[in-house]
Design an enzyme around this catalytic site. Structure first.
Site, short mmCIF file in Angstrom:
data_model
loop_
_atom_site.label_atom_id
_atom_site.label_comp_id
_atom_site.label_asym_id
_atom_site.label_seq_id
_atom_site.Cartn_x
_atom_site.Cartn_y
_atom_site.Cartn_z
N TYR A 289 49.66 47.26 45.85
CA TYR A 289 49.75 47.54 47.27
C TYR A 289 50.48 48.63 47.61
O TYR A 289 50.12 49.55 48.44
CB TYR A 289 50.22 46.17 47.93
CG TYR A 289 48.87 45.18 48.29
CD1 TYR A 289 47.67 45.16 47.55
CD2 TYR A 289 49.06 44.64 49.47
CE1 TYR A 289 46.71 44.35 47.80
CE2 TYR A 289 48.00 43.38 49.90
CZ TYR A 289 46.98 43.55 49.07
OH TYR A 289 46.12 42.63 49.36
N GLU A 296 47.20 56.35 50.46
CA GLU A 296 46.86 56.46 51.61
C GLU A 296 47.47 57.67 52.53
O GLU A 296 47.06 58.29 53.14
CB GLU A 296 46.59 54.87 52.59
CG GLU A 296 45.32 54.16 51.74
CD GLU A 296 45.25 52.91 52.40
OE1 GLU A 296 45.68 52.84 53.78
OE2 GLU A 296 45.05 52.00 51.82
#
Length: 367
Positions: A289, A296
């Site tokens: 994560y 991102e």
């Protein structure tokens, strides 16, 4: 009567008579036509196919005496006492030797109204035994029920797993074959596949709203919106982003997460708990994560000067709507949302991990 539903018919015999018991509850007789050689009957009642119309026809093995035969209805069946013309045991009920799935032998022969009242208790006991045998027979021959909801959820998760597995295989193969040059061709290699899988992931927001899964809709909504914004509004819009090596890392991270998540939900939908997959589901997010958020964010930062240059998705005044929107400013704000949302998501996963695996987070405990 070719298209009519058949009730279960139990038959027994004595030397001089034949007994038929038609298993229908709350039954009314629509029509009975009894001749020396044949019986045709239609009923309406509750049977193996629910409340419906039922009927059957039988050609007797030997002639019977319809005038001396009787029929009666009870709360649980229709009962025939059919008088034979000759006193002999029949080898079968029907004229032709055929296997009728709805016709069964009643080994516990029971009496009818023309017998002594002293045998009434025996009649009830025999009828109860027949019903027990019938219920057992129905249970044994009933096809297994299919849980359509579980089947759909299993199929969806399986197909998504296959899609992301394909992406990981292609990206890995190209990297092993071409080295670092393959990172610049990541989107070219699996762009259509990742877009298809992420578009299908919109269903994960709809599933909880329809009650197909017990999880909430908010967490999948954040993930789907965030990933699709990166994929469709940023990477897809500029080839300079598509060839950036960070896209290879981003797609690999997303896909690795899904190679664990989808099998977990796939097996959960059918009530299976695979310990290794459960442990990975609540552990692999710890490195994956933060990496996904990092990649991102990197794509967003790289895209800001590109959208400042192109002006795409921005709206300048004057215009008919009298409204201005500058997309690079939105991307700056989205970086903050991405950071805060990522922190909340990891806190959420940490709580779930403690609930699922306990305070000791070892693989040995999960196993």
């Amino acid at each position: 009567m070719a298209g009519m539903l058949r009730p279960f018919v139990f038959w027994g015999q004595k030397n001089d008579s034949v007994s038929l018991k038609i298993d229908l509850r709350d039954v009314t007789i629509d029509n009975v036509n009894l001749t020396e050689d044949r019986l045709e009957a239609c009923f309406e009642g509750v049977g193996a196919h629910g409340n419906n119309k039922y009927g059957f026809e039988l050609d007797f093995y030997l002639p019977i005496d319809p005038d001396k035969s009787k029929v009666r209805t009870t709360d649980r069946a229709v009962e025939f006492s059919i008088k034979k013309k000759g006193a002999e045991v029949w080898p079968r009920l029907t004229e032709k030797q055929e296997k009728l799935p709805w016709l069964k032998i009643d080994f516990d022969k029971f009496a009818f109204e023309d017998e002594d009242d002293s045998e009434e208790d025996a009649d009830k006991l025999a009828a109860d035994e027949i019903m027990k045998k019938l219920e057992k027979d129905l249970e044994e021959n009933q096809p297994p029920s299919i849980d359509m909801k579980a089947t759909y959820i299993f199929t969806y998760n399986f197909l998504q797993f296959v899609g992301f597995l394909y992406i990981v295989i292609v990206l890995s193969y190209n990297f092993l074959k071409y080295g670092s040059a393959a990172k610049e061709r990541a989107f070219e290699s699996v762009g259509y596949q990742i877009m298809f899988c992420q578009t299908a992931a919109v269903l994960e927001v709809i599933h909880p709203l329809l009650g197909l899964v017990k999880t909430g809709a908010f967490a999948p909504l954040l993930q789907v919106v965030g990933r699709n914004l990166i994929l469709f509004m940023l990477v897809l819009q500029d080839v300079r982003l598509q060839i950036a090596p960070v896209v290879w890392y981003l797609l690999m991270t997303w896909s690795t997460v899904e190679l664990i998540r989808y099998p977990f939900y796939m097996f959960s939908s059918i009530g299976m708990d695979v310990k290794m997959i459960t442990w990975l589901r609540y552990t692999a997010w710890i490195p994956l994560y933060p990496l996904g958020i990092l990649f991102e964010g990197t794509v967003v930062i790289m895209s800001i000067p590109l959208f400042e240059e192109s002006g795409k998705f921005s709206l300048q005044l004057p215009n008919a709507a009298n409204f201005a929107f500058y997309f690079p400013w939105f991307l700056h704000a989205y970086l903050l949302v991405l950071a805060l949302g990522g922190i909340q998501m990891m806190k959420h996963m940490h709580i779930l991990r403690k609930k699922k695996l306990g305070s000791k987070d070892s693989l040995k405990k999960a196993a």
